[in-house]
Design a protein around this motif. Sequence first.
Motif, PDB file in Angstrom:
ATOM      1  N   LEU A 329       0.841  -1.195   0.000  1.00 21.79           N
ATOM      2  CA  LEU A 329       0.000   0.000   0.000  1.00 21.79           C
ATOM      3  C   LEU A 329       0.877   1.245   0.000  1.00 21.79           C
ATOM      4  CD1 LEU A 329      -1.263  -2.379   1.875  1.00 21.79           C
ATOM      5  CD2 LEU A 329      -2.876  -0.671   2.589  1.00 21.79           C
ATOM      6  N   ASP A 330       0.469   2.236  -0.744  1.00 22.42           N
ATOM      7  CA  ASP A 330       1.206   3.498  -0.776  1.00 22.42           C
ATOM      8  C   ASP A 330       0.211   4.655  -0.796  1.00 22.42           C
ATOM      9  OD1 ASP A 330       4.182   4.557  -1.453  1.00 22.42           O
ATOM     10  OD2 ASP A 330       2.673   5.840  -2.391  1.00 22.42           O
ATOM     11  N   ILE A 331       0.383   5.595   0.131  1.00 20.01           N
ATOM     12  CA  ILE A 331      -0.505   6.761   0.197  1.00 20.01           C
ATOM     13  C   ILE A 331      -0.177   7.691  -0.969  1.00 20.01           C
ATOM     14  CG2 ILE A 331      -1.212   8.748   1.586  1.00 20.01           C
ATOM     15  CD1 ILE A 331      -0.418   7.154   4.079  1.00 20.01           C
ATOM     16  N   ASP A 332      -1.203   8.053  -1.718  1.00 21.00           N
ATOM     17  CA  ASP A 332      -1.010   8.882  -2.904  1.00 21.00           C
ATOM     18  C   ASP A 332      -0.644  10.316  -2.520  1.00 21.00           C
ATOM     19  OD1 ASP A 332      -1.715   6.739  -4.564  1.00 21.00           O
ATOM     20  OD2 ASP A 332      -3.853   7.236  -4.432  1.00 21.00           O
ATOM     21  N   TYR A 370       6.355  -0.357   5.966  1.00 19.82           N
ATOM     22  CA  TYR A 370       7.515  -0.812   5.202  1.00 19.82           C
ATOM     23  C   TYR A 370       8.573   0.283   5.081  1.00 19.82           C
ATOM     24  CZ  TYR A 370       9.745  -3.931   1.805  1.00 19.82           C
ATOM     25  OH  TYR A 370      10.614  -4.789   1.168  1.00 19.82           O
ATOM     26  N   GLY A 371       8.112   1.514   5.176  1.00 17.18           N
ATOM     27  CA  GLY A 371       9.017   2.655   5.073  1.00 17.18           C
ATOM     28  C   GLY A 371       8.294   3.863   4.532  1.00 17.18           C
ATOM     29  N   GLY A 372       8.501   5.046   5.150  1.00 13.32           N
ATOM     30  CA  GLY A 372       7.838   6.260   4.684  1.00 13.32           C
ATOM     31  C   GLY A 372       6.341   6.104   4.703  1.00 13.32           C
ATOM     32  N   GLU A 373       5.709   6.304   3.519  1.00 14.79           N
ATOM     33  CA  GLU A 373       4.255   6.173   3.410  1.00 14.79           C
ATOM     34  C   GLU A 373       3.843   4.844   2.800  1.00 14.79           C
ATOM     35  OE1 GLU A 373       5.598   8.372  -0.361  1.00 14.79           O
ATOM     36  OE2 GLU A 373       6.220   8.137   1.716  1.00 14.79           O
ATOM     37  N   GLU A 374       4.751   3.882   2.763  1.00 17.59           N
ATOM     38  CA  GLU A 374       4.480   2.575   2.171  1.00 17.59           C
ATOM     39  C   GLU A 374       4.255   1.536   3.273  1.00 17.59           C
ATOM     40  OE1 GLU A 374       6.048   0.859  -1.868  1.00 17.59           O
ATOM     41  OE2 GLU A 374       7.511   0.396  -0.305  1.00 17.59           O
ATOM     42  N   PHE A 375       3.215   0.721   3.078  1.00 18.30           N
ATOM     43  CA  PHE A 375       2.837  -0.291   4.069  1.00 18.30           C
ATOM     44  C   PHE A 375       2.680  -1.634   3.371  1.00 18.30           C
ATOM     45  CE2 PHE A 375       1.699   3.759   5.721  1.00 18.30           C
ATOM     46  CZ  PHE A 375       1.770   3.678   7.103  1.00 18.30           C
ATOM     47  N   VAL A 376       2.773  -2.707   4.160  1.00 17.19           N
ATOM     48  CA  VAL A 376       2.591  -4.057   3.637  1.00 17.19           C
ATOM     49  C   VAL A 376       1.616  -4.795   4.538  1.00 17.19           C
ATOM     50  CG1 VAL A 376       3.695  -6.294   3.234  1.00 17.19           C
ATOM     51  CG2 VAL A 376       4.863  -4.191   2.549  1.00 17.19           C
ATOM     52  N   ALA A 440       3.021  -4.337  -9.227  1.00 19.21           N
ATOM     53  CA  ALA A 440       1.588  -4.083  -9.377  1.00 19.21           C
ATOM     54  C   ALA A 440       1.226  -2.719  -8.804  1.00 19.21           C
ATOM     55  CB  ALA A 440       0.793  -5.184  -8.671  1.00 19.21           C
ATOM     56  N   LEU A 441       1.845  -2.351  -7.682  1.00 19.01           N
ATOM     57  CA  LEU A 441       1.625  -1.019  -7.113  1.00 19.01           C
ATOM     58  C   LEU A 441       2.078   0.064  -8.084  1.00 19.01           C
ATOM     59  CD1 LEU A 441       1.035   0.944  -4.738  1.00 19.01           C
ATOM     60  CD2 LEU A 441       3.389   0.530  -3.965  1.00 19.01           C
ATOM     61  N   TYR A 442       3.212  -0.154  -8.740  1.00 16.48           N
ATOM     62  CA  TYR A 442       3.710   0.825  -9.708  1.00 16.48           C
ATOM     63  C   TYR A 442       2.708   1.025 -10.840  1.00 16.48           C
ATOM     64  CZ  TYR A 442       6.556   2.895 -13.381  1.00 16.48           C
ATOM     65  OH  TYR A 442       7.018   3.705 -14.391  1.00 16.48           O
ATOM     66  N   ARG A 443       2.090  -0.073 -11.293  1.00 20.71           N
ATOM     67  CA  ARG A 443       1.086   0.051 -12.358  1.00 20.71           C
ATOM     68  C   ARG A 443      -0.134   0.821 -11.864  1.00 20.71           C
ATOM     69  NH1 ARG A 443       2.736  -5.314 -13.272  1.00 20.71           N
ATOM     70  NH2 ARG A 443       0.854  -6.186 -12.312  1.00 20.71           N
TER      71      ARG A 443
END
Length: 457
Positions: A329-332, A370-376, A440-443
């Motif tokens: 997951l990544d916050i936009d 996972y780091g910064g605004e990225e979660f797993v 997949a997140l990058y897409r």
Amino acid sequence: MSARILVVDDIPANVKLLEARLSAEYFDVATAYNGTEALAMCERAECDIVLLDVMMPDMDGFEVCRRLKSNPATHHIPVVIVTALDQPSDRVRGLEAGADDFLTKPVSDVALISRVRSLSRLKMVTDELRMRALTTREIGIQSAERDAINETGRNGRILIVDDRKSSYERIAQTLAAEHTIDIETNPSDAMFHAAEGDYDLMIVSLGLQDFDGLRLCSQVRSLERTRGLPILAIAEPDNNQRLVRGLEIGVNDYLIRPVDKNELLARVRTQIKKKRYTERLRDNVQASIEMAITDGLTGLHNRRYMETHLGALAEQAASRAKPLSVLVLDIDFFKSVNDTHGHDAGDDVLREFALRVRKSIRNIDLACRYGGEEFVVVMPETDMAVAAMVAERLRRKVASEPFSIQGGAGQLTVTLSIGIAAFGGPGDDVAAMLKRADQALYRAKRDGRNRVVADAA
């Protein structure tokens, strides 16, 4: 490794006698002839137990003991006062100064050695906890020693196991002014009572009518839930051999009948102080472990924990032929939140985001920053289709309700992008799975954000 015993006495003959006794039992013995020298040696951590005379010229043993127990660096060292003083008031004075025991000369070899062995075993356990807890000071957790110095040993919960009414009533009456007392007259039920009662101390009469009190003590030590419960034994004057056996199986302290009320109070306080100190050490160790695997801002597990735990979950999924899915997951546009509203607002968003993630998944799922605004989010026993449903529900939950910032003074609309991958079974590895989810997140980001994209593989 044999414990190192510090013998403190201003009379050389007494020192030599104790040194010979202890050396014969393979203890390492150090000696000091005055209180000042003893304090310095303890400060340098040169001993495990102190055998301390009272009558010394520069500083008496009571004062030496008080100084040891009031110093965070030496508080944990067991002190046994060994003296010719034999009045109950002397014993109470020594115990109130912080001594772990008070032995009156002449001391039998059996009593001395059994007591030293008992204290050395307890000291080894405490030292291991202290060593593990050392890092807690460096990460901001309060030292257990400082709390222990201020501990009174009062307001404890005590279980008395005694089937003689006249005996347990006297003991309970003495202790009731400082503690909460429960009485168990049936030794067979005492074990269950102790396991369920969250007690600070258990007092066991060794003169039970139809039950071996030492067997009960042994059972208390063998059960996980009561292994750390201090035991104070009450024995008859002719029960020396049973007391020695009791110390060998884990009895912490004892009293000989007739019980002196002040000595009872003092010994009970001592045992409760020790228990609370040990519990604080354990709590500090647990807190340091949690801090090592937890993200301080969000309360979720951190990347280190996730990478270790994910490997174990993947092995389990492969061996049991069960599915395993992972969401990245990544916050936009999170950088713009920090740039526009400040890092405090960004922290508010991250905390609330973590809370919504936690509420949207199962207890068996593993959520990590996972780091910064990225979660797993790792989802055991979950295939790609179900993972996609959970991810879409989470995406809507985040986007549908604004995030409060600056203590409720403002609100922000937040969206997130999610990539999903599934574990491919034997031959796959977690690094490859995470990479597929990240792709997949990058897409999802490339195709417009605020969406869920599953790995095509």
